[in-house]
Scaffold this motif. Structure first.
Motif, mmCIF file in Angstrom:
data_model
loop_
_atom_site.group_PDB
_atom_site.id
_atom_site.type_symbol
_atom_site.label_atom_id
_atom_site.label_comp_id
_atom_site.label_asym_id
_atom_site.label_seq_id
_atom_site.Cartn_x
_atom_site.Cartn_y
_atom_site.Cartn_z
ATOM 1 N N ASP A 157 0.835 -1.209 0.000
ATOM 2 C CA ASP A 157 0.000 0.000 0.000
ATOM 3 C C ASP A 157 0.869 1.257 0.000
ATOM 4 O OD1 ASP A 157 -2.307 -1.469 -0.005
ATOM 5 O OD2 ASP A 157 -2.713 -1.244 2.139
ATOM 6 N N MET A 158 1.946 1.222 0.768
ATOM 7 C CA MET A 158 2.846 2.367 0.847
ATOM 8 C C MET A 158 3.483 2.659 -0.514
ATOM 9 S SD MET A 158 6.288 2.780 3.194
ATOM 10 C CE MET A 158 7.110 1.483 2.248
ATOM 11 N N VAL A 159 3.958 1.617 -1.184
ATOM 12 C CA VAL A 159 4.610 1.794 -2.480
ATOM 13 C C VAL A 159 3.585 2.175 -3.549
ATOM 14 C CG1 VAL A 159 5.991 0.671 -4.272
ATOM 15 C CG2 VAL A 159 6.459 0.213 -1.868
ATOM 16 N N GLU A 160 2.401 1.572 -3.495
ATOM 17 C CA GLU A 160 1.349 1.917 -4.460
ATOM 18 C C GLU A 160 0.945 3.384 -4.329
ATOM 19 O OE1 GLU A 160 -1.698 -0.904 -3.623
ATOM 20 O OE2 GLU A 160 -0.817 -2.482 -4.879
ATOM 21 N N SER A 161 0.837 3.856 -3.101
ATOM 22 C CA SER A 161 0.494 5.254 -2.866
ATOM 23 C C SER A 161 1.574 6.176 -3.416
ATOM 24 C CB SER A 161 0.312 5.495 -1.366
ATOM 25 O OG SER A 161 0.105 6.861 -1.083
ATOM 26 N N LEU A 162 2.821 5.803 -3.203
ATOM 27 C CA LEU A 162 3.938 6.598 -3.718
ATOM 28 C C LEU A 162 3.921 6.643 -5.239
ATOM 29 C CD1 LEU A 162 6.634 8.076 -3.586
ATOM 30 C CD2 LEU A 162 7.755 5.865 -3.207
ATOM 31 N N LEU A 163 3.711 5.507 -5.872
ATOM 32 C CA LEU A 163 3.668 5.449 -7.335
ATOM 33 C C LEU A 163 2.510 6.269 -7.887
ATOM 34 C CD1 LEU A 163 4.529 1.693 -7.956
ATOM 35 C CD2 LEU A 163 5.955 3.668 -8.507
ATOM 36 N N ALA A 164 1.373 6.174 -7.232
ATOM 37 C CA ALA A 164 0.194 6.928 -7.692
ATOM 38 C C ALA A 164 0.443 8.426 -7.613
ATOM 39 C CB ALA A 164 -1.024 6.544 -6.860
ATOM 40 N N ARG A 165 1.066 8.880 -6.542
ATOM 41 C CA ARG A 165 1.351 10.310 -6.394
ATOM 42 C C ARG A 165 2.345 10.784 -7.457
ATOM 43 N NH1 ARG A 165 3.834 12.624 -2.428
ATOM 44 N NH2 ARG A 165 4.887 10.796 -1.512
ATOM 45 N N GLY A 166 3.365 9.956 -7.699
ATOM 46 C CA GLY A 166 4.368 10.329 -8.690
ATOM 47 C C GLY A 166 3.819 10.336 -10.099
ATOM 48 N N GLU A 167 2.932 9.387 -10.390
ATOM 49 C CA GLU A 167 2.306 9.337 -11.717
ATOM 50 C C GLU A 167 1.380 10.538 -11.919
ATOM 51 O OE1 GLU A 167 -0.610 6.365 -14.304
ATOM 52 O OE2 GLU A 167 0.546 5.568 -12.601
ATOM 53 N N LYS A 168 0.611 10.873 -10.892
ATOM 54 C CA LYS A 168 -0.301 12.015 -10.971
ATOM 55 C C LYS A 168 0.468 13.319 -11.161
ATOM 56 C CE LYS A 168 -4.073 14.261 -8.441
ATOM 57 N NZ LYS A 168 -4.903 14.236 -7.194
ATOM 58 N N ALA A 169 1.642 13.404 -10.551
ATOM 59 C CA ALA A 169 2.463 14.611 -10.672
ATOM 60 C C ALA A 169 3.223 14.662 -11.991
ATOM 61 C CB ALA A 169 3.441 14.698 -9.500
ATOM 62 N N GLY A 170 3.124 13.583 -12.773
ATOM 63 C CA GLY A 170 3.812 13.546 -14.061
ATOM 64 C C GLY A 170 5.298 13.249 -13.952
ATOM 65 N N ILE A 171 5.715 12.712 -12.788
ATOM 66 C CA ILE A 171 7.131 12.425 -12.552
ATOM 67 C C ILE A 171 7.463 10.969 -12.856
ATOM 68 C CG2 ILE A 171 8.964 12.405 -10.805
ATOM 69 C CD1 ILE A 171 7.382 14.555 -9.297
ATOM 70 N N PHE A 172 6.567 10.059 -12.459
ATOM 71 C CA PHE A 172 6.803 8.629 -12.636
ATOM 72 C C PHE A 172 6.130 8.112 -13.897
ATOM 73 C CE2 PHE A 172 7.067 7.879 -7.734
ATOM 74 C CZ PHE A 172 8.258 8.585 -7.694
ATOM 75 N N ARG A 173 6.723 7.079 -14.468
ATOM 76 C CA ARG A 173 6.099 6.413 -15.603
ATOM 77 C C ARG A 173 4.823 5.696 -15.145
ATOM 78 N NH1 ARG A 173 8.074 2.356 -17.508
ATOM 79 N NH2 ARG A 173 9.667 1.738 -15.995
ATOM 80 N N PRO A 174 3.814 5.643 -15.980
ATOM 81 C CA PRO A 174 2.573 4.964 -15.584
ATOM 82 C C PRO A 174 2.716 3.441 -15.644
ATOM 83 C CG PRO A 174 2.384 5.759 -17.835
ATOM 84 C CD PRO A 174 3.705 6.283 -17.307
ATOM 85 N N GLY A 175 1.895 2.760 -14.847
ATOM 86 C CA GLY A 175 1.787 1.308 -14.945
ATOM 87 C C GLY A 175 2.889 0.516 -14.276
#
Length: 230
Positions: A157-175
């Motif tokens: 859950d912690m990592v999923e939340s981090l990935l979701a925030r980064g994707e929403k901010a346009g920093i992380f790759r999606p998926g």
């Protein structure tokens, strides 16, 4: 003989109850303290000698307890090993949660998690040894654990939340798969440390020298950031 008043009787009864309550509380504290000493001693013994080589009498001696207490509280060596494993996973999970990654910028949070994982492995070599030992046992002691699934879910859950925030901010790759990322963050640190002896010979350098440790951490962070960020 003089008669005892009702007030005196009630006072005496209350005093006995208070005394019994204090005694019960004292016994509970003693039991808790004994269990903590047993678990601490068992962690060191299992990490040093593995499940097969660990001896209950040595654990009892180091815990300033006796073998009967170990069997009473934990049911035997196998069950004690299971409890030690669960506690080890719970400890790293609590430490991860204390990072409060949600309060950091996604990229900074990702780097913090990689840095934390690396340092935790360095500071807690028993954790790696215990995990290695359980893998040699084909994880038989964790199959029926009711604690581990909860711990694993919290970490994901912690990592999923981090990935979701980064994707929403346009920093992380999606998926990006949170489980695969979690495994990779563990692997880039875990392999280096658990293979430090053979690695030092193969590559003719001291894997645990301060300069090498700094280089490895920088490489780990760069590897994970390049994997996750756009």
């Amino acid at each position: 003989m003089p008669k005892v008043s009702n007030v005196a009787k009630r006072a005496g009864s209350q005093a006995r109850k208070t005394s019994a309550g204090r005694t019960g509380t004292s016994h509970a504290r003693d039991a808790e303290a004994t269990q903590k000493r047993i678990l601490a001693a068992a962690k060191k013994e299992f990490a040093m000698n593995g499940l097969a080589g660990a001896r209950v009498d040595i654990i009892a001696e180091k815990a300033e307890a006796n073998k009967r207490m170990i069997y009473h509280y934990f049911g035997g060596k196998e069950a004690l090993f299971e409890r030690v494993l669960e506690d080890a996973y719970a400890d790293i999970c609590r430490a991860e949660q204390s990072l409060k990654l949600d309060h950091l910028d996604p990229k900074a949070a990702l780097e913090t998690l990689v840095r934390f994982t690396w340092q935790y492995y360095l500071d807690n070599p028993e954790f790696l040894t215990l995990v290695n030992n359980e893998n040699l046992q084909k994880a038989v002691h964790l199959h029926g654990s009711k604690v581990l699934p909860v711990i694993s879910r919290n970490r994901l859950d912690m990592v999923e939340s981090l990935l979701a925030r980064g994707e929403k901010a346009g920093i992380f790759r999606p998926g990006i798969d949170a489980m695969q990322l979690n495994i990779t963050i563990a692997a880039v640190g875990y392999y280096y440390i658990t293979n430090r002896f053979t690695g030092s010979i193969i590559f003719d350098c001291d894997f645990m020298a301060s300069g090498m440790l700094r280089k490895r951490l920088a490489f780990n962070i760069d590897t994970i950031v390049r994997t996750v960020c756009k």
